[in-house]
Design an enzyme around this catalytic site. Structure first.
Site, PDB file in Angstrom:
ATOM      1  CE  LYS A 284      11.962  43.597  27.971  1.00  0.00           C
ATOM      2  NZ  LYS A 284      10.775  42.922  27.515  1.00  0.00           N
ATOM      3  CD  GLU A 369      -1.571  34.125  27.346  1.00  0.00           C
ATOM      4  OE1 GLU A 369      -2.383  35.018  27.677  1.00  0.00           O
ATOM      5  OE2 GLU A 369      -0.332  34.251  27.511  1.00  0.00           O
ATOM      6  NE  ARG A 397      -4.598  35.331  32.532  1.00  0.00           N
ATOM      7  CZ  ARG A 397      -3.698  36.303  32.517  1.00  0.00           C
ATOM      8  NH1 ARG A 397      -3.268  36.795  31.380  1.00  0.00           N
ATOM      9  NH2 ARG A 397      -3.255  36.794  33.648  1.00  0.00           N
TER      10      ARG A 397
HETATM   11  C1  LIG Z   1      -0.373  35.351  30.714  1.00  0.00           C
HETATM   12  C2  LIG Z   1       1.093  35.442  30.399  1.00  0.00           C
HETATM   13  N1  LIG Z   1       1.519  35.174  29.132  1.00  0.00           N
HETATM   14  C3  LIG Z   1       2.841  35.252  28.849  1.00  0.00           C
HETATM   15  C4  LIG Z   1       3.738  35.596  29.797  1.00  0.00           C
HETATM   16  C5  LIG Z   1       5.228  35.599  29.495  1.00  0.00           C
HETATM   17  N2  LIG Z   1       5.783  36.971  29.612  1.00  0.00           N
HETATM   18  C6  LIG Z   1       6.459  37.370  30.692  1.00  0.00           C
HETATM   19  S1  LIG Z   1       6.956  38.950  30.591  1.00  0.00           S
HETATM   20  C7  LIG Z   1       6.306  39.099  29.057  1.00  0.00           C
HETATM   21  C8  LIG Z   1       6.452  40.383  28.321  1.00  0.00           C
HETATM   22  C9  LIG Z   1       5.814  41.499  29.062  1.00  0.00           C
HETATM   23  O1  LIG Z   1       5.969  42.662  28.327  1.00  0.00           O
HETATM   24  P1  LIG Z   1       5.750  44.044  29.024  1.00  0.00           P
HETATM   25  O2  LIG Z   1       4.511  44.002  29.833  1.00  0.00           O
HETATM   26  O3  LIG Z   1       5.832  45.088  27.991  1.00  0.00           O
HETATM   27  O4  LIG Z   1       6.951  44.137  30.040  1.00  0.00           O
HETATM   28  P2  LIG Z   1       8.523  44.319  29.713  1.00  0.00           P
HETATM   29  O5  LIG Z   1       9.129  42.966  29.828  1.00  0.00           O
HETATM   30  O6  LIG Z   1       8.662  44.882  28.358  1.00  0.00           O
HETATM   31  O7  LIG Z   1       8.997  45.228  30.765  1.00  0.00           O
HETATM   32  C10 LIG Z   1       5.692  37.925  28.644  1.00  0.00           C
HETATM   33  C11 LIG Z   1       5.043  37.710  27.342  1.00  0.00           C
HETATM   34  C12 LIG Z   1       3.258  35.851  31.095  1.00  0.00           C
HETATM   35  N3  LIG Z   1       4.082  36.157  32.093  1.00  0.00           N
HETATM   36  N4  LIG Z   1       1.942  35.777  31.344  1.00  0.00           N
END
Ligand SMILES: Cc1ncc(C[n+]2csc(CCOP(=O)(O)OP(=O)(O)O)c2C)c(N)n1
Length: 633
Positions: A284, A369, A397
């Site tokens: 990242k 969630e 959710r």
């Molecule tokens: C249902 C939901 N909960 C929380 C989020 C907030 N959120 C956006 S990106 C993210 C992290 C995602 O992690 P990952 O899938 O590993 O992707 P990365 O950012 O590491 O590439 C979160 C928690 C969201 N978009 N949707």
């Protein structure tokens, strides 16, 4: 094109990638990173996730043929390189701006965004839909879902994996594993993935065994036996056995920043006739020191200096920070208080210090969630006092869990909804539907603080008297009230009369109390109209008495950062409909319209374009009151 510089400008679509040499592709990756850092430093956005998938996006678009082949990005927050490669480089400067490109995938924006997103965990299910559709219609296009390690643990992702082999003949899941959600990915599955990456034993063993066999006289004939042995050993420690056991071919782990390896792998697996998961390891924030050193901070960021990552903004107080303070105080003073978040600790104001100070009483359950709410309900049933920190839009959710687990059982779960109201990120992130969903749930108190100090007071009061579930909802950022503005003592279920008036009452939800006060000032100064202002404080239990005492004598305008359907305006209309005040009072609702999908962009622009600034509200009300009095005379 001169000496390979300015390559990005020549990329009018993914077909162009197929003409580039390996060196040019590497150069392009550098240009994409530069473009993303420069643009996000001005517009804000998701920096670290996008810098991590530059090579992955190039490799996918090099090998597959979008838009016929479908590439679906989970959450969509990491789609910037994809946008740059699919004919949108020229408009990229507008990303996240009003009227500009969305910061997520959006179907109306481009045929290459074949499925819209914003909430995590939907890519595999959606890709399965595309894949099943291909089979049903006799098509042969490829379908690829790109899922992060954070989103992989979402309930929906796991439900999809469970269903994948029996539903789809062909589908490629790319697991983009950077060991991070927004914070560090935690839990058994991320640990398992980590063991695959770091567990070199199996690979070492395999290489050694092969070497030894080849050296044996007649070694090749032993290979068959070795393969049998390998098959049984696989069950013990082959990487990816978890996926293999689900009927999904596992490939990896592979280095997500080595373009030739990525391209080779996708070429090799693209025609597999069974579902396959390619485990790609990425960093990242790759290629930008400050983002890779602090990927949590640079997951999503406001504007910053492109060389240093520093921001000029002096951090003022915010609702999130006030939540963090009150949570710390409650956790310090009552050993029954525990906190639960679904991967949103920092965004919700749960600080590093808090996490370090209370490691056993803070639970980050990952992007889960539903689990967060049921887990908290279990804690409450067992005598604890859980505080759940979650964004309003993501709480959707868990609606059934709020209803079925917390509310029906009347459990003391405090649910704090941050980012309630419009935000810059757009339709998937606006928290403007929660009240409509929540207001119909039994036993649930709903509190709407107008300021940071009132949020703290409400959390304390909810905790002090809490017998059942409570939702406290507040917006992103600051209230605009001075820190010296102390809230009047809270009385459960009673509104706060902020100022008296004789012509009209402005009945406001949460921070809109500030909007109402500014509107009241303008009404007085510009139109000579005397408007009372009331801060709702409690949507449930609603202060019927105070409301009707105003409505008996004057028209009511409701102000809310929520759709008018289902929230405060609906509450007011229902009360008026069942009381005798209805015949005398008029209701003027101000809020968003549920019939419109509100766009992304500056919240001030959204307000302005929908008549929601104090000046516009005052003008609308002055005209309406004049029309009323013209009709009466
Ligand atoms: C249902 C939901 N909960 C929380 C989020 C907030 N959120 C956006 S990106 C993210 C992290 C995602 O992690 P990952 O899938 O590993 O992707 P990365 O950012 O590491 O590439 C979160 C928690 C969201 N978009 N949707």
């Amino acid at each position: 094109m001169k000496d390979g510089t300015g390559l990005l400008e020549t990329i009018d679509g993914p077909d162009r990638l197929k003409e580039l040499t390996a060196d040019q592709l590497e150069k392009l990756a550098g240009e994409i990173r530069e473009k993303i850092i420069g643009t996000i430093s001005r517009n804000g956005g998701h920096l670290a996730p996008n810098l991590g998938v530059v090579e992955l996006a190039i490799a996918l678009h090099r090998v597959f043929h979008a838009p016929e082949d479908k590439i679906i990005w989970d959450v969509g927050h990491q789609c910037y390189p994809h946008k740059l490669l699919t004919g949108r480089a020229g408009e990229f400067d507008t990303i996240r701006r009003t009227g500009g490109l969305s910061g997520f995938t959006r179907t109306g924006e481009s045929p290459y965004d074949c499925f819209g997103a914003g909430h995590a965990g939907t890519a595999i299910s959606a890709a399965m839909g595309f894949s099943a559709a291909e089979s049903l219609s006799g098509g042969h296009d490829h379908v690829v879902a790109v899922v992060g390690d954070g989103a992989l643990i979402c309930g929906i992702s796991l439900e999809a994996l469970n269903n994948l082999r029996s539903t789809c003949r062909k589908l490629i899941v790319v697991l983009n594993d950077n060991k991070m959600s927004i914070s560090e990915s935690i839990g058994a599955i991320p640990n398992y993935l980590n063991r695959i990456i770091t567990g070199r034993n199996y690979n070492r063993f395999k290489a050694l065994a092969k070497m030894m066999v080849h050296r044996l006289p007649g070694g090749t004939s032993v290979i068959g036996n070795i393969q049998n042995l390998e098959a049984s050993l696989k069950n013990l420690f082959v990487p990816g056995i978890f996926f293999e056991e689900l009927g999904i071919r596992y490939i990896g782990p592979i280095d997500g920043h080595k373009l030739p390896e990525l391209i080779r792998t996708f070429e090799r697996i693209k025609d597999f006739t069974r579902p396959v998961l390619v485990h790609v390891v990425t960093e990242k924030g790759r290629g930008c020191d400050f983002a890779s050193e602090d990927p949590e901070h640079f997951h999503g960021t406001g504007a910053f200096h492109p060389d240093t990552g520093k921001s000029d903004r002096t951090p003022g107080d915010t609702f999130s920070a006030a939540f963090g303070r009150a949570l710390t105080e409650l956790t310090e003073t009552d050993p029954r208080v525990v906190s639960v978040t679904a991967a949103m600790a920092s965004g919700c104001g749960i600080t590093d210090e808090y996490r370090q100070k209370f490691p056993d009483r803070f639970f980050d359950v990952g992007i889960a969630e539903e689990h967060a709410l049921v887990f908290a309900s279990g804690l409450a049933a067992a005598g604890f006092r859980p505080v759940v920190a979650i964004y309003a839009t993501f709480a959707q959710r868990a609606l059934d869990c709020i209803f079925h687990d917390a509310a029906l059982q009347d459990l003391p779960v405090m649910i704090c909804l941050d980012r309630a109201g419009i935000v810059e990120d757009g339709p998937t992130h606006h928290g403007i539907h929660d009240l409509g969903f929540l207001r119909s749930i039994p036993n649930l108190a709903i509190l709407l603080p107008r300021s940071e100090a009132e949020l703290q007071a409400m959390m304390e009061e909810a905790h002090r008297r809490q017998t059942g579930p409570v939702v406290i909802r507040y917006p992103k950022g600051a209230s605009g009230y001075s820190p010296d503005d102390r809230p009047a003592p809270l009385e459960w279920g009673r509104a706060e009369i902020r100022r008296q008036g004789t012509d009209l009452v402005l009945w406001a939800a949460g921070r809109e109390t500030k909007t109402a006060e500014e509107t009241s000032d303008i009404l007085k100064e510009k139109y000579g109209i005397s408007a009372a202002v009331v801060n709702t404080r409690f949507l449930r239990p609603f202060d019927r008495e105070t409301f009707l005492s105003f409505a008996e004598h004057m028209p009511v305008a409701t102000l809310e950062d929520h759709v008018k359907e289902g929230g405060l305006a609906s509450q007011a209309a229902e009360l008026l409909a069942e009381s005798s005040a209805a015949s005398r009072s008029r209701l003027f609702p101000f809020g968003w319209s549920a019939g419109e999908v509100l766009p992304h962009g500056k919240t001030a622009d959204i307000r302005q374009s929908r008549g929601m600034t104090p000046r516009q509200i005052a003008e609308t009300l002055a005209e309406s009151l004049k029309t009323m009095s013209d009709h009466a005379s």
